[in-house]
Design a protein around this motif. Structure first.
Motif, PDB file in Angstrom:
ATOM      1  N   GLY A  25     118.143  17.770 -57.512  1.00  0.00           N
ATOM      2  CA  GLY A  25     117.328  18.302 -58.614  1.00  0.00           C
ATOM      3  C   GLY A  25     116.822  19.695 -58.272  1.00  0.00           C
ATOM      4  O   GLY A  25     116.870  20.616 -59.098  1.00  0.00           O
ATOM      5  N   GLY A  32     114.897  19.522 -62.860  1.00  0.00           N
ATOM      6  CA  GLY A  32     115.025  18.094 -62.558  1.00  0.00           C
ATOM      7  C   GLY A  32     114.405  17.714 -61.223  1.00  0.00           C
ATOM      8  O   GLY A  32     114.856  16.785 -60.569  1.00  0.00           O
ATOM      9  N   CYS A  33     113.346  18.413 -60.831  1.00  0.00           N
ATOM     10  CA  CYS A  33     112.754  18.188 -59.520  1.00  0.00           C
ATOM     11  C   CYS A  33     111.294  17.774 -59.718  1.00  0.00           C
ATOM     12  O   CYS A  33     110.564  18.429 -60.462  1.00  0.00           O
ATOM     13  CB  CYS A  33     112.837  19.512 -58.771  1.00  0.00           C
ATOM     14  SG  CYS A  33     112.357  19.438 -57.075  1.00  0.00           S
TER      15      CYS A  33
END
Ligand SMILES: C[S@@+](CC[C@H](N)C(=O)[O-])C[C@H]1O[C@@H](n2cnc3c(N)ncnc32)[C@H](O)[C@@H]1O
Length: 184
Positions: A25, A32-33
């Motif tokens: 991510g 996406g982290c």
């Protein structure tokens, strides 16, 4: 984070897919982290004697050098899949709070240390198919110095560069040498 200043190929590993997914991510940089790594990157820049504002450069460099994110099990005699590393091995391993936190006792810790140690580059030759035996890597200057130190007088030294087709044969040597020396 400091490794990306020195190495141009870095492989990240973790046992758990969920952790590898988190790293992916960050790598993909598409939101996406779940963790903000900015303060960590800034702190490492500071430790390296740079302005914390250099963190964006470091993040970009990291994303450039991370080649893969793969599973690992340090308790396995073969912690990584066979094709992850070049056959010569890795130049450097970094384990932070991993071996000690995943080993149930000291002997498991020591075994795990040995398991990951086999991932490191070392000079070798093959004694038989699949039997990799470690050797001490020496160059011409080191051989000469060792001979001198132990009281030999060198008479002749010939060094042959191995042709590329012999290079990957049974060891990782680039040259072979023959030496004639006399003990006084
Ligand atoms: C205490 S965390 C440390 C994580 C990180 N390096 C840090 O400093 O915060 C231990 C890590 O070891 C991983 N791990 C668990 N079992 C493992 C195994 N058998 N081989 C390799 N890593 C393992 C876990 O998934 C976890 O990411």
């Amino acid at each position: 984070m400091s490794g990306c200043e020195v190495f141009n190929k870095v492989i990240l590993t973790d046992f758990l897919e969920v952790n590898r997914q988190e790293l992916r991510g960050w790598l993909q940089d598409e939101g996406g982290c779940s963790l903000d790594w900015t303060p960590y990157l800034q702190h490492v820049c500071k430790l390296e004697g740079r302005q914390p504002s250099a963190w964006t450069e470091k993040a970009a460099k990291l994303r450039q050098v991370i080649m893969d994110i793969v599973p690992i099990d340090v308790h396995s005699p073969q912690p990584l899949a066979l094709d992850v590393l070049p056959s010569a091995g890795a130049d450097c391993l970094v384990s932070c709070y991993c071996l000690e936190s995943v080993s149930p006792d000291l002997s498991a810790f020591t075994r795990a240390l040995g398991n990951i140690g086999r991932l490191l580059r070392m000079s070798y030759y093959f004694g038989a198919h699949g039997v990799k035996i470690p050797t001490v890597p020496v160059n011409e200057a080191q051989v000469c110095a060792s001979l001198k130190e132990t009281g030999y007088t060198m008479i002749r030294l010939e060094v042959y560069k191995l042709p590329p087709d012999l290079n990957d044969w049974g060891d990782d040597a680039s040259d072979v040498f023959f030496v004639k020396a006399m003990k006084e």
